[in-house]
Design a protein around this motif. Structure first.
Motif, short mmCIF file in Angstrom:
data_model
loop_
_atom_site.label_atom_id
_atom_site.label_comp_id
_atom_site.label_asym_id
_atom_site.label_seq_id
_atom_site.Cartn_x
_atom_site.Cartn_y
_atom_site.Cartn_z
N PRO B 95 1.67 20.04 -4.86
CA PRO B 95 0.92 20.70 -5.94
C PRO B 95 -0.57 20.73 -5.67
O PRO B 95 -1.32 21.44 -6.34
CB PRO B 95 1.23 19.82 -7.15
N SER B 96 -0.99 19.95 -4.68
CA SER B 96 -2.43 19.91 -4.37
C SER B 96 -2.63 19.45 -2.94
O SER B 96 -1.74 18.87 -2.32
CB SER B 96 -3.16 18.97 -5.34
N LEU B 97 -3.80 19.73 -2.43
CA LEU B 97 -4.24 19.19 -1.14
C LEU B 97 -5.21 18.06 -1.45
O LEU B 97 -5.88 18.06 -2.49
CB LEU B 97 -4.92 20.27 -0.31
N THR B 98 -5.29 17.11 -0.55
CA THR B 98 -6.14 15.95 -0.84
C THR B 98 -7.12 15.71 0.30
O THR B 98 -6.88 16.05 1.46
CB THR B 98 -5.30 14.68 -1.05
N SER B 99 -8.23 15.11 -0.09
CA SER B 99 -9.25 14.67 0.86
C SER B 99 -9.74 13.33 0.33
O SER B 99 -10.55 13.29 -0.60
CB SER B 99 -10.39 15.68 0.93
N GLY B 100 -9.23 12.26 0.90
CA GLY B 100 -9.53 10.95 0.34
C GLY B 100 -9.01 10.86 -1.08
O GLY B 100 -7.84 11.13 -1.33
N SER B 101 -9.89 10.55 -1.99
CA SER B 101 -9.48 10.43 -3.40
C SER B 101 -9.62 11.76 -4.15
O SER B 101 -9.29 11.84 -5.33
CB SER B 101 -10.33 9.36 -4.10
N ASN B 102 -10.10 12.77 -3.46
CA ASN B 102 -10.27 14.07 -4.10
C ASN B 102 -9.04 14.94 -3.90
O ASN B 102 -8.37 14.84 -2.86
CB ASN B 102 -11.50 14.79 -3.55
N TYR B 170 -9.35 19.20 3.23
CA TYR B 170 -8.23 18.85 2.36
C TYR B 170 -6.92 19.19 3.09
O TYR B 170 -6.82 20.26 3.71
CB TYR B 170 -8.31 19.61 1.04
N THR B 171 -5.95 18.30 2.97
CA THR B 171 -4.68 18.52 3.67
C THR B 171 -3.49 18.23 2.75
O THR B 171 -3.62 17.50 1.77
CB THR B 171 -4.56 17.64 4.93
N GLY B 172 -2.37 18.76 3.13
CA GLY B 172 -1.11 18.51 2.44
C GLY B 172 0.04 18.86 3.37
O GLY B 172 -0.19 19.39 4.47
N THR B 173 1.25 18.54 2.95
CA THR B 173 2.41 18.78 3.81
C THR B 173 3.48 19.56 3.05
O THR B 173 3.83 19.21 1.93
CB THR B 173 3.01 17.46 4.30
N VAL B 174 3.97 20.59 3.68
CA VAL B 174 5.11 21.36 3.16
C VAL B 174 6.33 20.96 3.99
O VAL B 174 6.27 20.99 5.22
CB VAL B 174 4.86 22.87 3.31
N THR B 175 7.38 20.54 3.30
CA THR B 175 8.61 20.19 4.01
C THR B 175 9.63 21.30 3.82
O THR B 175 9.91 21.71 2.69
CB THR B 175 9.18 18.86 3.50
N VAL B 176 10.14 21.78 4.93
CA VAL B 176 11.12 22.87 4.91
C VAL B 176 12.47 22.32 5.35
O VAL B 176 12.58 21.78 6.47
CB VAL B 176 10.68 24.02 5.85
#
Lengths: 178, 181
Positions: B95-102, B170-176
């Motif tokens: 639902p979001s990408l994160t960068s540390g606590s952001n 900011y990063t996040g992971t999509v799992t397929v």
């Protein structure tokens, strides 16, 4: 989907979380974004100081002394980014006591766009026309600065009413997304 | 003994005689039990989803057709398996990408899939946890025996930095997940 298929699917999904199997596979895609630095605008007021009836007074771009200071918009934004500037009406006079006006000379207010905070060597190169400006290059994720200086000459009449006169210059800045 | 009784006895004797005939030789019968193990399904991540540089307060959309290595670039997963088999492709979407606590919201996931590695003529779909059925299609250019099928899945989304979004990566992971259907 038939009921039998539902069961089959459920089993397969569970299996995929336990170990790789011939009937299922999993991949991950990394998503990333680099958020640029915030856009900020700092201003220094254009100040003609005390002027006298019948005596014009000019303020140049590089003037920064008390009582004779050029106006300066300081745009701080992501290095290399493009920002849009939308200017409000540029005043042709200042307004004072009893709605008295203190006009500028015919050249009106003039602008100089510069990457120097001191405006040394600045010449008229900006017309306050709304449009885009490009921020100086720099390290990604950091702010660089661009300045727009404002100068002008007020022309008080011989009968100019005494008092404080003022006007406002408004600019709206926004990232364009590029 | 009357004539009818004689005939009856004769029939019974004949029937009894048939039941005691010798057991025939052993008969051996066989059947073939066969199975063909199809090609395992496999996935490969060909491209990550790159929003690139985004600006505070300005949403940044990546379309499935975007292909700029500096961003915006769609995510791309390649699926290979048994030709003409259906697979269910499901997604776990952050639902979001994160960068540390952001964190920064990301939504409006979009997708397009195609038997070949191009978005031209691809089929649009909405990535979801419940999944989307896709068929693995063979490619005439494949080497013999041409038993493999292919599917390329392109993924886009929209990142929504707040006006006060802190600068950073900011990063996040999509799992397929892919399963034969």
């Amino acid at each position: 989907m038939k009921l039998v298929s539902r069961y089959t699917l459920g089993i397969a999904l569970v299996a995929s979380t336990l170990a790789a199997s011939a009937a299922s596979a999993q991949a991950t895609v990394n998503a990333s974004a680099t958020v640029a630095s915030a856009l900020q605008v700092f201003t220094r007021d254009l100040d003609f100081g005390t002027v006298f009836p019948g005596v014009n007074k000019a303020v140049d771009f590089a003037d920064a002394a008390a009582g004779k200071t050029s106006g300066r918009f300081n745009f701080a934004a992501e290095a290399g980014s493009t920002i849009s500037l939308t200017w409000g009406a540029i005043p042709s006079s200042l307004t004072g006591p009893g709605a008295a006006t203190l006009p500028f000379t015919a050249s009106g207010l003039e602008g100089c766009s510069s990457t120097s905070a001191t405006a040394v060597g600045c010449t008229v190169n900006y017309t306050f026309a709304s449009g885009n400006i490009t921020m100086p290059a720099g390290t990604a994720g950091t702010q660089t600065n661009r300045y727009i200086f404002v100068r002008g000459t007020v022309a008080p009449s011989a009968s100019q009413a005494a008092g404080a006169y003022s006007a406002t210059i408004t600019v709206t800045a926004a990232y364009t997304g590029s | 003994m009357r004539l009818r009784d004689v005939i009856t006895c004769g029939l019974i004797a004949a029937l009894l005689g048939g039941g005691v005939s010798p057991v025939s030789a052993q008969v051996v019968s066989s059947m073939t039990v066969g199975a063909v193990v199809g090609e395992a399904v496999a996935t490969t991540t060909l491209q990550n989803l790159l929003f690139g540089r985004t600006f505070p307060g300005t949403p940044r959309a990546v379309a499935p057709t975007d292909n700029n290595p500096a961003g915006p670039q769609a995510g791309l997963v390649y699926i290979k398996g048994q030709k003409n088999k259906d697979v269910l492709v499901s997604f776990s979407l952050p639902p979001s990408l994160t960068s540390g606590s952001n964190s920064m919201p990301v939504d409006t996931w979009t997708g397009c899939h195609n038997p070949t590695n191009t978005t031209t003529g691809c089929t649009s779909f909405t990535p979801s946890f419940s999944g989307t059925l896709m068929q693995l299609i063979g490619n005439p250019a494949d080497p013999p025996p041409r038993t493999s099928g292919h599917r390329y899945v392109f993924i886009g989304a929209t990142a929504r930095p707040a006006a006060s979004q802190a600068a950073g990566t900011y990063t996040g992971t999509v799992t397929v997940s892919v399963v034969y259907f």
